[in-house]
Motif scaffolding. Sequence first.
Motif, PDB file in Angstrom:
ATOM      1  N   TRP A 149     -20.739   9.065  11.536  1.00 21.95           N
ATOM      2  CA  TRP A 149     -19.885   8.128  10.833  1.00 21.95           C
ATOM      3  C   TRP A 149     -20.053   6.740  11.407  1.00 21.95           C
ATOM      4  N   ALA A 150     -19.775   5.767  10.552  1.00 25.43           N
ATOM      5  CA  ALA A 150     -19.846   4.360  10.938  1.00 25.43           C
ATOM      6  C   ALA A 150     -18.568   3.663  10.489  1.00 25.43           C
ATOM      7  N   VAL A 151     -18.090   2.723  11.296  1.00 22.71           N
ATOM      8  CA  VAL A 151     -16.925   1.917  10.919  1.00 22.71           C
ATOM      9  C   VAL A 151     -17.401   0.805   9.990  1.00 22.71           C
ATOM     10  N   VAL A 152     -16.860   0.768   8.777  1.00 28.32           N
ATOM     11  CA  VAL A 152     -17.297  -0.231   7.797  1.00 28.32           C
ATOM     12  C   VAL A 152     -16.188  -1.228   7.456  1.00 28.32           C
ATOM     13  N   GLY A 153     -15.021  -1.056   8.058  1.00 31.36           N
ATOM     14  CA  GLY A 153     -13.928  -1.981   7.806  1.00 31.36           C
ATOM     15  C   GLY A 153     -12.707  -1.599   8.614  1.00 31.36           C
ATOM     16  N   HIS A 154     -11.676  -2.406   8.511  1.00 31.42           N
ATOM     17  CA  HIS A 154     -10.418  -2.148   9.210  1.00 31.42           C
ATOM     18  C   HIS A 154      -9.258  -2.323   8.244  1.00 31.42           C
ATOM     19  N   ASP A 155      -8.200  -1.594   8.518  1.00 28.44           N
ATOM     20  CA  ASP A 155      -7.029  -1.605   7.646  1.00 28.44           C
ATOM     21  C   ASP A 155      -5.806  -1.341   8.515  1.00 28.44           C
ATOM     22  N   ALA A 156      -4.644  -1.311   7.927  1.00 24.95           N
ATOM     23  CA  ALA A 156      -3.414  -0.956   8.643  1.00 24.95           C
ATOM     24  C   ALA A 156      -2.522  -0.181   7.691  1.00 24.95           C
ATOM     25  N   LEU A 157      -1.843   0.820   8.231  1.00 26.48           N
ATOM     26  CA  LEU A 157      -0.852   1.576   7.469  1.00 26.48           C
ATOM     27  C   LEU A 157       0.509   1.006   7.833  1.00 26.48           C
ATOM     28  N   LEU A 158       1.181   0.422   6.863  1.00 31.06           N
ATOM     29  CA  LEU A 158       2.406  -0.321   7.114  1.00 31.06           C
ATOM     30  C   LEU A 158       3.594   0.362   6.442  1.00 31.06           C
ATOM     31  N   PRO A 159       4.708   0.536   7.179  1.00 33.12           N
ATOM     32  CA  PRO A 159       5.918   1.057   6.535  1.00 33.12           C
ATOM     33  C   PRO A 159       6.564  -0.068   5.733  1.00 33.12           C
ATOM     34  N   VAL A 160       6.739   0.149   4.446  1.00 38.02           N
ATOM     35  CA  VAL A 160       7.260  -0.914   3.589  1.00 38.02           C
ATOM     36  C   VAL A 160       8.376  -0.383   2.708  1.00 38.02           C
ATOM     37  N   SER A 161       9.155  -1.332   2.212  1.00 36.71           N
ATOM     38  CA  SER A 161      10.288  -1.034   1.341  1.00 36.71           C
ATOM     39  C   SER A 161      10.394  -2.140   0.304  1.00 36.71           C
ATOM     40  N   ALA A 162      11.056  -1.839  -0.794  1.00 33.73           N
ATOM     41  CA  ALA A 162      11.403  -2.908  -1.734  1.00 33.73           C
ATOM     42  C   ALA A 162      12.482  -3.788  -1.093  1.00 33.73           C
ATOM     43  N   PRO A 163      12.507  -5.064  -1.408  1.00 35.76           N
ATOM     44  CA  PRO A 163      13.542  -5.944  -0.841  1.00 35.76           C
ATOM     45  C   PRO A 163      14.844  -5.862  -1.639  1.00 35.76           C
ATOM     46  N   ASP A 164      15.922  -6.241  -0.991  1.00 35.49           N
ATOM     47  CA  ASP A 164      17.180  -6.359  -1.722  1.00 35.49           C
ATOM     48  C   ASP A 164      17.269  -7.753  -2.341  1.00 35.49           C
ATOM     49  N   ALA A 165      18.423  -8.081  -2.882  1.00 36.20           N
ATOM     50  CA  ALA A 165      18.558  -9.360  -3.585  1.00 36.20           C
ATOM     51  C   ALA A 165      18.318 -10.558  -2.683  1.00 36.20           C
ATOM     52  N   SER A 166      18.552 -10.384  -1.386  1.00 34.74           N
ATOM     53  CA  SER A 166      18.358 -11.500  -0.449  1.00 34.74           C
ATOM     54  C   SER A 166      16.951 -11.541   0.146  1.00 34.74           C
ATOM     55  N   GLY A 167      16.102 -10.601  -0.251  1.00 37.09           N
ATOM     56  CA  GLY A 167      14.733 -10.569   0.236  1.00 37.09           C
ATOM     57  C   GLY A 167      14.541  -9.745   1.488  1.00 37.09           C
TER      58      GLY A 167
ATOM     59  N   ALA B 284       8.074   3.167  -3.839  1.00 39.43           N
ATOM     60  CA  ALA B 284       8.589   2.154  -2.911  1.00 39.43           C
ATOM     61  C   ALA B 284       8.995   0.898  -3.670  1.00 39.43           C
ATOM     62  N   LEU B 285       8.188   0.488  -4.637  1.00 44.06           N
ATOM     63  CA  LEU B 285       8.526  -0.683  -5.444  1.00 44.06           C
ATOM     64  C   LEU B 285       9.826  -0.465  -6.214  1.00 44.06           C
ATOM     65  N   ASP B 286      10.086   0.795  -6.545  1.00 46.62           N
ATOM     66  CA  ASP B 286      11.296   1.135  -7.286  1.00 46.62           C
ATOM     67  C   ASP B 286      12.513   1.261  -6.367  1.00 46.62           C
ATOM     68  N   GLY B 287      12.300   1.038  -5.055  1.00 46.03           N
ATOM     69  CA  GLY B 287      13.406   1.057  -4.118  1.00 46.03           C
ATOM     70  C   GLY B 287      13.842   2.426  -3.652  1.00 46.03           C
ATOM     71  N   ARG B 288      12.976   3.419  -3.795  1.00 47.58           N
ATOM     72  CA  ARG B 288      13.377   4.797  -3.483  1.00 47.58           C
ATOM     73  C   ARG B 288      13.230   5.166  -2.014  1.00 47.58           C
ATOM     74  N   GLY B 289      12.631   4.327  -1.198  1.00 45.09           N
ATOM     75  CA  GLY B 289      12.518   4.657   0.204  1.00 45.09           C
ATOM     76  C   GLY B 289      11.413   3.880   0.894  1.00 45.09           C
ATOM     77  N   VAL B 290      11.080   4.346   2.109  1.00 46.37           N
ATOM     78  CA  VAL B 290      10.048   3.723   2.939  1.00 46.37           C
ATOM     79  C   VAL B 290       8.757   4.532   2.822  1.00 46.37           C
ATOM     80  N   ALA B 291       7.653   3.847   2.628  1.00 53.58           N
ATOM     81  CA  ALA B 291       6.336   4.501   2.543  1.00 53.58           C
ATOM     82  C   ALA B 291       5.363   3.776   3.452  1.00 53.58           C
ATOM     83  N   TRP B 292       4.489   4.551   4.107  1.00 51.05           N
ATOM     84  CA  TRP B 292       3.377   3.964   4.859  1.00 51.05           C
ATOM     85  C   TRP B 292       2.223   3.766   3.888  1.00 51.05           C
ATOM     86  N   LEU B 293       1.901   2.517   3.635  1.00 52.51           N
ATOM     87  CA  LEU B 293       0.861   2.216   2.653  1.00 52.51           C
ATOM     88  C   LEU B 293      -0.232   1.358   3.282  1.00 52.51           C
TER      89      LEU B 293
END
Length: 309
Positions: free
Chosen positions: A169-187, A245-254
């Motif tokens: 195998w060869a490394v061809v790029g880098h990425d990150a898995l980030l825990p994300v959520s939809a924001p509330d009305a205040s961001g 996650a966009l629908d606000g249903r929880g936290v996802a590592w994306l």
Amino acid sequence: MNLIWLDDFLTLAASGSFSRAAQERHMTQPAFSRRVRALEDWLGVVLFDRSTQPATLTEAGEWFRAVAQELLTRVAGIPDQARAVADASSATLRIASTHALSFSFLPGWLRGLESRLVQGPGQGPGPVQLISDVMQQCEALMQQGRVQFLLCHGHEQVPSRLDPASHLWAVVGHDALLPVSAPDASGRPRHWLDDGGGKPVPLLEYSAESGIGRLVRALRGGALAEAHTQSALTAHLASVLKTMALDGRGVAWLPRSLIADDLAAGRLVAAGGAQWAIEVEIRLFRPRSPLPRAAERFWATVEEVRSKG
């Protein structure tokens, strides 16, 4: 039916003489006659009128003569057709990729490699067959030899399930898995992993077949077990969890590569401190055994790009 019977039939049809046809077929007349009879038995019709000298074709025999000639012509062309299929197959790059990378990373990465592969008229990379699936299925395709390459996320602390004795195998790029959520009305994030109490944080989790899920469980499973979380949904695909996650249903590592636009637009926001993020590599696997010329040229280009940073 034995294809030899077709040559026997056409030889007899040409002369009408069993003895002469047997001679041309280098066999005794009784043996030759038995083979002609076997063909007639298989078809269920009489092909020759044996009451005349020489023997003549019946109406069914006249029809079958055209059929026999066509069959033998088609059979004769099969080796050339098989070689053409093999040549086309050897020129085709067969790549398996996890769904998330198929959508985000692969198109641009492949386009960059293809531009380096073009060396003149007719010297492009040739056709590419892409299979996009969950990690478990992609690994199975590699192990079965049905693809030449596998593109996926990886991490040094999580061993690959592909045997290193038989795969490179060869490394061809880098990425990150980030825990994300939809924001509330205040961001601010609607769900936050570091709350430390209150309502359980709903998690949008990956199934066992997912490669990203494998990484998250191996690298953040212990911390999640201690955090105040609760499984809200399980799915194979990062794209499905992104929608939830966009629908606000929880936290996802994306993968950051998949949600860069959503982060920039504020549609998704970090759902925890920096310690929850997972830096990962994007890896390209191949078998150690030799590949067709086009695939080896592709791998050499990957290595060249990697060596130049």
